[in-house]
Design a protein around this motif. Sequence first.
Motif, PDB file in Angstrom:
ATOM      1  N   GLU A 153      37.293  41.355  46.212  1.00  0.00           N
ATOM      2  CA  GLU A 153      37.870  40.316  45.355  1.00  0.00           C
ATOM      3  C   GLU A 153      38.556  39.205  46.127  1.00  0.00           C
ATOM      4  OE1 GLU A 153      40.330  42.723  42.797  1.00  0.00           O
ATOM      5  OE2 GLU A 153      38.822  42.671  41.213  1.00  0.00           O
ATOM      6  N   MET A 158      34.342  36.378  47.627  1.00  0.00           N
ATOM      7  CA  MET A 158      33.789  35.778  46.411  1.00  0.00           C
ATOM      8  C   MET A 158      32.950  34.550  46.748  1.00  0.00           C
ATOM      9  SD  MET A 158      34.212  37.255  43.543  1.00  0.00           S
ATOM     10  CE  MET A 158      35.125  38.625  42.820  1.00  0.00           C
ATOM     11  N   LYS A 162      29.073  34.292  45.699  1.00  0.00           N
ATOM     12  CA  LYS A 162      28.574  33.179  44.879  1.00  0.00           C
ATOM     13  C   LYS A 162      27.485  32.404  45.618  1.00  0.00           C
ATOM     14  CE  LYS A 162      32.870  32.637  42.259  1.00  0.00           C
ATOM     15  NZ  LYS A 162      34.069  31.778  42.006  1.00  0.00           N
ATOM     16  N   GLY A 181      33.726  42.208  41.140  1.00  0.00           N
ATOM     17  CA  GLY A 181      34.647  42.290  42.259  1.00  0.00           C
ATOM     18  C   GLY A 181      35.428  43.594  42.255  1.00  0.00           C
TER      19      GLY A 181
END
Length: 476
Positions: A153, A158, A162, A181
Motif C-alpha cells: 500500500e 501503488m 498502476k 493493496g
Amino acid sequence: MPLTFWASRQTQRPIWQLKERRAGTVGGGMWMAWLQPCCSAPPNAQPQSRNSIGSRPAGRGEPGRRPLLPCCFLAAQSVSAPLGPLPLRLPPRRPRPRKKRSPFKAPSLGRALISACIRTSVSPQNPASSLPIAMSDHPDRANPFSIVLGTRESQLAMWQTKHVLGLLQQHHPETDFTIKGMTTTGDQILNVALNKVGTKALFTKELEVALELGEVDLIVHSLKDVPTTLPEGMVLGATVEREDPRDVVIMAPKWVEQGILRLEDLPKGSVLGTSSVRRTAQLKRRFPGLLFHDIRGNLNTRFAKLDAPDSPYDAILLAYAGVHRLEWDHRISQILEPEQMQHAVGQGAIGIEIREGDAKIQTYLECLNHKPTQLRTFCERAFMRRLEGGCSVPLGVWTELRPKEQGSAVQVLKFVGSVCALDGSDEIVSELEVELGGEDHQHHLELAQGLGLQLADSLIEKGARVILDSIKVHNK
C-alpha cells in the motif's frame, strides 16, 4: 469443456443454490456437489447404477447418462488420471427453511469449492485428465471474473502497480483489471533496521499468501525486495523494463543553500541516513569520515525527516528509480556512479509474480516482459542466490548489455559484482562478461544465469566467504 453443476441427484440446481449438509460422523460441515460435463458420454461408456457416486441417471432435460465428478475431490487436489466411482457416503438430508442466498455468499468451504471448480474443463476422452484451478474467479470479489493485481500500500508500490495496470489495459482493453493493496511485515516494522529483523520475504510474504489463496492473480513487486528463491508454486511471470538502477544523494536544505551537493564536499562527521547495509558498507570504505544512521519509512516520510528543523541527517541515500517515479527529481543532489557505489540486485526493475502453471495470466503478461531487463536481473539474482545474500549482506552489482560491435547482432552481457565488509574495511570485486548470439532467449537466460554463478564463485575464490561468514556471525 464447461461443466454444469448439480446440487443433488434429484434436482438440477445451479451451484449457488447448494445447501450445506452436516455429517454427524465427521463432526463438521461438508459441501457435496456433482459436476456434469456438457457433452455426451463416450460411445463405449458403460451404464452405472443409480447408487454409484460416479454416475447419475438421466433426468429432466438430460439427453442420457453422463459421468459425474464430486467437486470436493477436485478442490482437494489436481487430478491427472481418470476418476472412477468414489466411495463417498452422503449424510441424510436435514430439512431446513429455504433462504435466498446471493450467488457468491456461500460459506467459506463452499466458496473454495466453487473457486476450484467453476472454470474447470473436462475432456470427453479423459474426463479428469486436466483439472486446473483458476482462482481468478474468486467468489469474494465484486467482479469475480476480473484480474486482480496485488501490491503493497505504499505510494511507490501503488505507482508501480498502476503503471503495470496501465500497460495491461493498453494491450488488453477488453479485460477488467483491479488493484488490491496490502500491508506487509516490512511495512509494519519501522523502528528496527532491516538487517536486524532476521527474516526474508519482509515485503512479499502476505502478498504471496493472497496469491496462493486466489485473492489476487498476480503481484507487482520492486524486484529488489523479492527473495531469489520463491515459495513452491510461485514464479516470476514477467520483468518490466528497468529504470536507472543507480543510487542518489539527497542533501539537506541547509547544505543545498550553501552549494554543497556532493558527498566529497560534506564536512567530517556529517550524518547520512540509509536503511541499506550495502550503501553503508560501500560508502564507509570510500568516505571513512562520514557517519551513518538508520532511516525507515516511505519516501515522503524520509524527506520529511531530512527537512525537519531538528533533523539529525545531513543527507539521505535513495534509489534513483523511486525518486524519479514519484517526481522528486528536483531534490536529487548527486547521482552515484558505479565506481562510487554498485547498486542492489534487481534495483530499478519491477517483477511480476504469479502462480506456476497459470497459463491464462502468463499470456496476459507476455506483452510486459522486457528481455534485456530480464537478462540483467536474471544474472544478478543467480549471483545473489549463490552467495546466499539478502538485505543483511552488502552485495553490490552492475550489469550492462551492449552490442559486441557497432551494428552487430551479438550482444555482450557485462557483470561486475562485489562483497564488502560491514565496516567497509575490506571489499572484494570481480568482473566477467559473456557473449549472447542468436535469438534463443531461453538460451540467453541460461548463459546469464551461468555468468552470475561464475562471478559468485570467482568472489569466493578471492576470499569472499570469509566476509560472508563474519556477517552471519554479526547478524546472529
